[in-house]
Motif scaffolding. Sequence first.
Motif, PDB file in Angstrom:
ATOM      1  N   ALA A 143      65.187  43.041  70.834  1.00 31.13           N
ATOM      2  CA  ALA A 143      66.215  42.094  69.529  1.00 31.13           C
ATOM      3  C   ALA A 143      66.998  43.273  68.655  1.00 31.13           C
ATOM      4  CB  ALA A 143      65.810  41.283  68.158  1.00 31.13           C
ATOM      5  N   ASP A 144      67.286  43.248  69.006  1.00 31.48           N
ATOM      6  CA  ASP A 144      68.764  44.575  67.647  1.00 31.48           C
ATOM      7  C   ASP A 144      68.691  44.993  66.500  1.00 31.48           C
ATOM      8  OD1 ASP A 144      71.905  45.596  67.173  1.00 31.48           O
ATOM      9  OD2 ASP A 144      72.051  45.862  69.272  1.00 31.48           O
ATOM     10  N   ALA A 145      67.960  46.143  66.474  1.00 33.08           N
ATOM     11  CA  ALA A 145      67.658  46.509  65.463  1.00 33.08           C
ATOM     12  C   ALA A 145      68.518  45.799  64.018  1.00 33.08           C
ATOM     13  CB  ALA A 145      67.430  47.986  65.080  1.00 33.08           C
ATOM     14  N   ASN A 146      69.578  46.043  64.563  1.00 38.17           N
ATOM     15  CA  ASN A 146      71.296  45.556  63.441  1.00 38.17           C
ATOM     16  C   ASN A 146      71.017  44.315  63.363  1.00 38.17           C
ATOM     17  OD1 ASN A 146      73.280  47.949  63.127  1.00 38.17           O
ATOM     18  ND2 ASN A 146      72.640  47.794  66.110  1.00 38.17           N
ATOM     19  N   MET A 176      60.035  40.177  65.649  1.00 42.49           N
ATOM     20  CA  MET A 176      61.365  40.699  66.119  1.00 42.49           C
ATOM     21  C   MET A 176      62.233  40.058  67.005  1.00 42.49           C
ATOM     22  SD  MET A 176      61.367  44.239  64.516  1.00 42.49           S
ATOM     23  CE  MET A 176      60.333  45.781  65.974  1.00 42.49           C
ATOM     24  N   ARG A 177      60.925  40.349  68.037  1.00 35.38           N
ATOM     25  CA  ARG A 177      61.340  39.762  69.441  1.00 35.38           C
ATOM     26  C   ARG A 177      61.886  38.474  69.739  1.00 35.38           C
ATOM     27  NH1 ARG A 177      58.056  41.221  74.361  1.00 35.38           N
ATOM     28  NH2 ARG A 177      58.381  43.224  74.143  1.00 35.38           N
ATOM     29  N   GLN A 178      62.119  37.200  68.251  1.00 38.72           N
ATOM     30  CA  GLN A 178      62.344  36.004  69.151  1.00 38.72           C
ATOM     31  C   GLN A 178      63.860  35.969  68.694  1.00 38.72           C
ATOM     32  OE1 GLN A 178      60.276  37.437  66.311  1.00 38.72           O
ATOM     33  NE2 GLN A 178      60.186  36.329  64.196  1.00 38.72           N
ATOM     34  N   LEU A 179      64.292  36.808  67.685  1.00 38.21           N
ATOM     35  CA  LEU A 179      65.808  36.682  67.741  1.00 38.21           C
ATOM     36  C   LEU A 179      66.663  37.782  68.656  1.00 38.21           C
ATOM     37  CD1 LEU A 179      65.724  39.039  63.823  1.00 38.21           C
ATOM     38  CD2 LEU A 179      65.617  36.644  64.278  1.00 38.21           C
ATOM     39  N   SER A 180      66.128  38.139  70.047  1.00 33.64           N
ATOM     40  CA  SER A 180      66.739  38.897  71.152  1.00 33.64           C
ATOM     41  C   SER A 180      67.577  37.155  71.370  1.00 33.64           C
ATOM     42  CB  SER A 180      65.775  38.998  72.282  1.00 33.64           C
ATOM     43  OG  SER A 180      64.498  39.969  71.872  1.00 33.64           O
ATOM     44  N   HIS A 181      68.448  38.112  71.595  1.00 39.18           N
ATOM     45  CA  HIS A 181      70.029  37.268  72.166  1.00 39.18           C
ATOM     46  C   HIS A 181      70.696  36.601  71.059  1.00 39.18           C
ATOM     47  CE1 HIS A 181      68.080  37.511  75.771  1.00 39.18           C
ATOM     48  NE2 HIS A 181      66.837  36.422  75.243  1.00 39.18           N
ATOM     49  N   LEU A 182      70.468  36.791  69.937  1.00 43.14           N
ATOM     50  CA  LEU A 182      70.545  35.660  69.114  1.00 43.14           C
ATOM     51  C   LEU A 182      72.228  36.622  68.388  1.00 43.14           C
ATOM     52  CD1 LEU A 182      68.545  34.225  66.538  1.00 43.14           C
ATOM     53  CD2 LEU A 182      70.653  33.300  67.627  1.00 43.14           C
ATOM     54  N   GLN A 183      71.812  38.458  69.337  1.00 38.49           N
ATOM     55  CA  GLN A 183      73.123  39.373  68.415  1.00 38.49           C
ATOM     56  C   GLN A 183      74.398  38.567  69.469  1.00 38.49           C
ATOM     57  OE1 GLN A 183      70.360  41.757  70.553  1.00 38.49           O
ATOM     58  NE2 GLN A 183      72.288  42.820  72.101  1.00 38.49           N
ATOM     59  N   ASN A 242      77.280  32.062  76.887  1.00 33.53           N
ATOM     60  CA  ASN A 242      78.501  30.921  76.539  1.00 33.53           C
ATOM     61  C   ASN A 242      78.183  30.622  75.285  1.00 33.53           C
ATOM     62  OD1 ASN A 242      80.800  29.538  77.467  1.00 33.53           O
ATOM     63  ND2 ASN A 242      79.533  28.421  78.057  1.00 33.53           N
ATOM     64  N   ALA A 243      77.012  30.337  74.674  1.00 33.25           N
ATOM     65  CA  ALA A 243      76.785  29.120  73.547  1.00 33.25           C
ATOM     66  C   ALA A 243      76.859  29.869  72.268  1.00 33.25           C
ATOM     67  CB  ALA A 243      75.621  28.724  73.648  1.00 33.25           C
ATOM     68  N   LEU A 244      76.204  30.901  72.370  1.00 27.99           N
ATOM     69  CA  LEU A 244      76.336  32.092  71.530  1.00 27.99           C
ATOM     70  C   LEU A 244      77.264  32.793  70.759  1.00 27.99           C
ATOM     71  CD1 LEU A 244      72.325  33.259  70.870  1.00 27.99           C
ATOM     72  CD2 LEU A 244      73.458  31.202  69.911  1.00 27.99           C
TER      73      LEU A 244
END
Length: 337
Positions: free
Chosen positions: A59-62, A117-124, A277-279
């Motif tokens: 997941a991106d640190a930001n 943290m990794r569960q936030l991957s792709h939410l960026q 595409n969805a996010l």
Amino acid sequence: MKTLALCLAILAICLFQERSVSSEKKIILVDKAENRISDDLADVIKNESEENKDGGYNADANLVDCFSAMKYYYTGGRYHREPVLFRMYSPPKLEPGRKYPLVLWLHGFGESDNDNMRQLSHLQKAMDCFFGENRLEFFMIATQCPKDNPNWFLSVSPEGQGDAPIAIADEILRAVIEEYPVDTDRLGVMGLCSGGDAAWKYVAKHPGRFASLVPCSASVDNLHSSAFADIAVWVFNNKNDTVPYQSVKDFIGVINDQDGNAYLTLGETGGHDTWSNALTNKKVLSWMILQHLDKNGPPQNVDYCFRTRKSLFVMFGLPCLIILVTLLMRTPHAFKS
């Protein structure tokens, strides 16, 4: 008097113990979100999460910095008096007396881990929903499947109530609703890949509870369409996805045959990645938090709203047939030789 005093003392001890046990199940803040961006926001949104050699994603640190680290004491299976960590995004400022919508995020197979943290991957891809002056005002809960159990519905330790990740997520959701100003008429679930499969099944198990559902690249096997007749559903699939899109398309049609409110955005390419595409551009999360149990509506610029041939005949063919028969009955002389 001594007996009465003894009874009161016992009662006080019981109440104290009950309060102590309940306090263990409270949502506890570990690290508060800082909401600082060290890199250009556009680059954070543009770049996909980095895939590691173990098949997972970082997941991106930001983005992680926008979510507070929380812990919750779950008592099922392996988690006996041990905290379960998760992440939560909150509105930038909670206004007194106001309640906010909530979205439960269910990650995919490759984000299972114990790092919180990794569960936030792709939410960026939806970074502008969580940061900046125009960020959205809602809660988002992001729990995580442990590394040794990436299956949302599997209990590794079956004793008691079990420790299936979806059961833990459900209990955390209930606790957050109790302790934070959440609008229970505006709850939504969004998931991708295995998390999308879980989103379908989880919502089906709780009819009348959620206002919106967004599964990305998810299967519809063994689902009953009647469970989704009263919820706003927006599905994302690609034609070259590993999940067969035709079965998803047909299922959407059946939901709409039952007066449902289901939509499908179908991409021509992109493979298994439909969540980007969805996010992007706030479109999905903005739509989700606007949905209400008593009132929901179609998303803007949706690509497809499918119905089956049967429903299309009922909606268009049958009225045309009735009109034609009526005209023929009124003018029989026009058909005499």
